[in-house]
Design a protein around this motif. Structure first.
Motif, PDB file in Angstrom:
ATOM      1  N   ALA A   1      51.602  32.825  36.202  1.00 13.31           N
ATOM      2  CA  ALA A   1      50.238  32.597  35.714  1.00 13.31           C
ATOM      3  C   ALA A   1      49.428  31.798  36.737  1.00 13.31           C
ATOM      4  CB  ALA A   1      50.264  31.869  34.372  1.00 13.31           C
ATOM      5  N   VAL A   2      50.046  30.758  37.297  1.00 12.66           N
ATOM      6  CA  VAL A   2      49.355  29.947  38.300  1.00 12.66           C
ATOM      7  C   VAL A   2      49.039  30.777  39.535  1.00 12.66           C
ATOM      8  CG1 VAL A   2      49.551  27.911  39.785  1.00 12.66           C
ATOM      9  CG2 VAL A   2      50.428  27.832  37.444  1.00 12.66           C
ATOM     10  N   ILE A   3      49.997  31.595  39.968  1.00 13.45           N
ATOM     11  CA  ILE A   3      49.769  32.449  41.135  1.00 13.45           C
ATOM     12  C   ILE A   3      48.644  33.445  40.868  1.00 13.45           C
ATOM     13  CG2 ILE A   3      50.782  34.315  42.510  1.00 13.45           C
ATOM     14  CD1 ILE A   3      53.428  32.799  42.412  1.00 13.45           C
ATOM     15  N   PHE A   4      48.651  34.034  39.673  1.00 13.57           N
ATOM     16  CA  PHE A   4      47.629  35.021  39.330  1.00 13.57           C
ATOM     17  C   PHE A   4      46.227  34.398  39.363  1.00 13.57           C
ATOM     18  CE2 PHE A   4      44.963  37.157  36.128  1.00 13.57           C
ATOM     19  CZ  PHE A   4      44.959  38.438  36.650  1.00 13.57           C
ATOM     20  N   VAL A   5      46.070  33.253  38.705  1.00 13.82           N
ATOM     21  CA  VAL A   5      44.753  32.603  38.671  1.00 13.82           C
ATOM     22  C   VAL A   5      44.326  32.188  40.076  1.00 13.82           C
ATOM     23  CG1 VAL A   5      43.476  30.593  37.826  1.00 13.82           C
ATOM     24  CG2 VAL A   5      45.021  31.822  36.297  1.00 13.82           C
ATOM     25  N   THR A   6      45.257  31.641  40.850  1.00  5.52           N
ATOM     26  CA  THR A   6      44.922  31.161  42.185  1.00  5.52           C
ATOM     27  C   THR A   6      44.520  32.312  43.109  1.00  5.52           C
ATOM     28  OG1 THR A   6      46.461  29.323  41.943  1.00  5.52           O
ATOM     29  CG2 THR A   6      45.754  29.857  44.168  1.00  5.52           C
ATOM     30  N   LEU A   7      45.273  33.406  43.096  1.00  8.16           N
ATOM     31  CA  LEU A   7      44.959  34.530  43.982  1.00  8.16           C
ATOM     32  C   LEU A   7      43.656  35.217  43.568  1.00  8.16           C
ATOM     33  CD1 LEU A   7      48.421  36.179  44.729  1.00  8.16           C
ATOM     34  CD2 LEU A   7      47.112  34.563  46.114  1.00  8.16           C
ATOM     35  N   CYS A   8      43.425  35.345  42.269  1.00  7.03           N
ATOM     36  CA  CYS A   8      42.160  35.937  41.810  1.00  7.03           C
ATOM     37  C   CYS A   8      40.980  35.066  42.231  1.00  7.03           C
ATOM     38  CB  CYS A   8      42.178  36.109  40.296  1.00  7.03           C
ATOM     39  SG  CYS A   8      43.228  37.458  39.717  1.00  7.03           S
ATOM     40  N   THR A   9      41.162  33.752  42.144  1.00  6.07           N
ATOM     41  CA  THR A   9      40.106  32.830  42.567  1.00  6.07           C
ATOM     42  C   THR A   9      39.849  32.950  44.061  1.00  6.07           C
ATOM     43  OG1 THR A   9      40.727  31.286  40.802  1.00  6.07           O
ATOM     44  CG2 THR A   9      39.416  30.408  42.620  1.00  6.07           C
ATOM     45  N   ALA A  10      40.918  33.020  44.842  1.00 12.81           N
ATOM     46  CA  ALA A  10      40.763  33.164  46.293  1.00 12.81           C
ATOM     47  C   ALA A  10      40.069  34.476  46.635  1.00 12.81           C
ATOM     48  CB  ALA A  10      42.137  33.094  46.968  1.00 12.81           C
ATOM     49  N   LEU A  11      40.446  35.555  45.954  1.00 17.27           N
ATOM     50  CA  LEU A  11      39.798  36.846  46.196  1.00 17.27           C
ATOM     51  C   LEU A  11      38.312  36.780  45.853  1.00 17.27           C
ATOM     52  CD1 LEU A  11      39.837  39.872  46.815  1.00 17.27           C
ATOM     53  CD2 LEU A  11      40.591  40.271  44.461  1.00 17.27           C
ATOM     54  N   ALA A  12      37.987  36.144  44.724  1.00 15.87           N
ATOM     55  CA  ALA A  12      36.587  36.027  44.327  1.00 15.87           C
ATOM     56  C   ALA A  12      35.798  35.203  45.334  1.00 15.87           C
ATOM     57  CB  ALA A  12      36.488  35.403  42.937  1.00 15.87           C
ATOM     58  N   SER A  13      36.435  34.198  45.943  1.00 17.20           N
ATOM     59  CA  SER A  13      35.741  33.395  46.948  1.00 17.20           C
ATOM     60  C   SER A  13      35.380  34.235  48.170  1.00 17.20           C
ATOM     61  CB  SER A  13      36.600  32.193  47.350  1.00 17.20           C
ATOM     62  OG  SER A  13      37.668  32.563  48.200  1.00 17.20           O
ATOM     63  N   VAL A  14      36.255  35.172  48.524  1.00 15.16           N
ATOM     64  CA  VAL A  14      35.961  36.077  49.649  1.00 15.16           C
ATOM     65  C   VAL A  14      34.790  36.981  49.300  1.00 15.16           C
ATOM     66  CG1 VAL A  14      36.883  37.929  51.086  1.00 15.16           C
ATOM     67  CG2 VAL A  14      38.347  36.009  50.446  1.00 15.16           C
ATOM     68  N   VAL A  15      34.781  37.504  48.071  1.00 13.54           N
ATOM     69  CA  VAL A  15      33.678  38.360  47.628  1.00 13.54           C
ATOM     70  C   VAL A  15      32.371  37.573  47.634  1.00 13.54           C
ATOM     71  CG1 VAL A  15      32.781  39.777  45.761  1.00 13.54           C
ATOM     72  CG2 VAL A  15      35.223  39.778  46.244  1.00 13.54           C
ATOM     73  N   GLY A  16      32.419  36.308  47.196  1.00 13.78           N
ATOM     74  CA  GLY A  16      31.221  35.481  47.214  1.00 13.78           C
ATOM     75  C   GLY A  16      30.671  35.312  48.613  1.00 13.78           C
ATOM     76  N   ASP A  17      31.543  35.036  49.555  1.00 13.50           N
ATOM     77  CA  ASP A  17      31.138  34.889  50.948  1.00 13.50           C
ATOM     78  C   ASP A  17      30.521  36.185  51.475  1.00 13.50           C
ATOM     79  OD1 ASP A  17      30.856  34.296  53.618  1.00 13.50           O
ATOM     80  OD2 ASP A  17      32.957  33.851  53.989  1.00 13.50           O
ATOM     81  N   LEU A  18      31.183  37.308  51.219  1.00 11.85           N
ATOM     82  CA  LEU A  18      30.708  38.592  51.729  1.00 11.85           C
ATOM     83  C   LEU A  18      29.395  39.019  51.070  1.00 11.85           C
ATOM     84  CD1 LEU A  18      34.053  40.604  51.951  1.00 11.85           C
ATOM     85  CD2 LEU A  18      32.681  39.749  53.854  1.00 11.85           C
ATOM     86  N   ALA A  19      29.240  38.739  49.771  1.00 12.36           N
ATOM     87  CA  ALA A  19      28.026  39.153  49.065  1.00 12.36           C
ATOM     88  C   ALA A  19      26.801  38.447  49.621  1.00 12.36           C
ATOM     89  CB  ALA A  19      28.173  38.872  47.571  1.00 12.36           C
ATOM     90  N   VAL A  20      26.904  37.129  49.840  1.00 10.56           N
ATOM     91  CA  VAL A  20      25.773  36.395  50.405  1.00 10.56           C
ATOM     92  C   VAL A  20      25.542  36.822  51.854  1.00 10.56           C
ATOM     93  CG1 VAL A  20      24.890  34.107  50.976  1.00 10.56           C
ATOM     94  CG2 VAL A  20      26.085  34.473  48.823  1.00 10.56           C
ATOM     95  N   SER A  21      26.614  37.065  52.601  1.00 14.87           N
ATOM     96  CA  SER A  21      26.464  37.563  53.978  1.00 14.87           C
ATOM     97  C   SER A  21      25.746  38.909  53.996  1.00 14.87           C
ATOM     98  CB  SER A  21      27.842  37.701  54.639  1.00 14.87           C
ATOM     99  OG  SER A  21      28.463  36.444  54.795  1.00 14.87           O
TER     100      SER A  21
END
Length: 278
Positions: A214-234
């Motif tokens: 569960a911890v791995i799932f939440v952490t990896l999904c959060t990390a993936l979303a952070s990449v999407v956030g960076d790319l979307a604003v870029s």
């Protein structure tokens, strides 16, 4: 430049930790609203609101949305999960759309390239993140959870930087951010995975029911979303022909350049904690 960048990062970290340590929940909500307002000020010209009065109006519009969500979700006291979870779910759905737009850029610009569309995009990007951040603070140990979310974003960013610099060969999203590579992406995910194991190991005894997966799932999904956030604003900045959203942070550019990853990560992290039974 590196020294300036590190110094600015340390000052931002100190301000963030001081706010978390000394401000009550309403004060933190206001503090985050002010930070988001700086991001809205920088988003305004990207959306087409370039004159200063128009930018100010866009900031006021953003604050109005935050105030409405504050009341609707009952963030002034202990909110019920059922009041906030639909907003977090919409936030995650919104970032799923942005992922598709990033993948389809530049063709996808026909869907979001107009002034009204970019204006709404900015409001959604920042308001969902603000609700998630304030809601996290209502959790037991909410301040620690906020710090954990920021650490996940930082780990993904730092891991991606060093892996990309060392091994980067294959472009992740060449039309949006030519410097980012798949090797960097996987380096960031590996860093987040290691951090997830550390988080699980440090869980207090009363959270023993939370599994490592569960911890791995939440952490990896959060990390993936952070990449999407960076790319979307870029993507929006590239469409507007600018490199940075501003220059208020020496060595980092604008506030929005620091908020982009967190804006993507916050709704996913908060919803993930709810679904994991935190």
């Amino acid at each position: 430049m590196l020294r300036q960048r590190v110094f600015t990062a340390l000052v931002m970290a100190a301000l963030f930790l001081a706010a978390m340590a000394f401000l009550p929940l309403p004060g933190l909500a206001l503090f985050f609203a002010l930070v988001v307002s700086l991001g809205a000020w920088e988003w305004a010209p990207l959306a087409g609101w370039r004159p200063a009065p128009a930018r100010g109006l866009y900031v006021l519009l953003n604050l109005g949305v935050l105030a409405g969500l504050y009341v609707y979700c009952g963030l002034g006291q202990q909110p019920e999960p059922g009041d906030v979870q639909p907003i977090l779910g919409l936030g995650c759905l919104w970032w799923s759309f942005l992922l598709l737009w990033v993948k389809g850029y530049p063709a996808s610009a026909v869907l979001w390239g107009s002034v009204p569309a970019r204006s709404i995009m900015g409001l959604l990007v920042m308001s969902f993140a603000w609700v998630a951040a304030v809601y996290l603070l209502t959790f037991p140990r909410g301040g620690i959870l906020m710090v954990c979310m920021v650490l996940v974003v930082a780990a993904a960013d730092i891991g991606a930087y060093f892996a990309g610099k060392t091994f980067g060969r294959h472009k992740l999203a060449a039309a949006v951010s030519p410097a980012k590579t798949w090797e960097g992406f996987w380096g960031g995910m590996a860093s987040a995975l290691l951090l997830a194991v550390v988080f699980w190991y440090l869980l207090p005894p009363q959270m023993a029911h939370v599994t490592l997966m569960a911890v791995i799932f939440v952490t990896l999904c959060t990390a993936l979303a952070s990449v999407v956030g960076d790319l979307a604003v870029s993507m929006v900045k590239r469409e507007c022909g600018v490199k940075d959203s501003g220059s208020i942070l020496p060595g980092h550019g604008g506030v929005l350049d620091r908020l982009d990853s967190i804006c993507g990560a916050a709704p996913v992290f908060a919803l993930g904690l709810l679904l994991a039974g935190w």
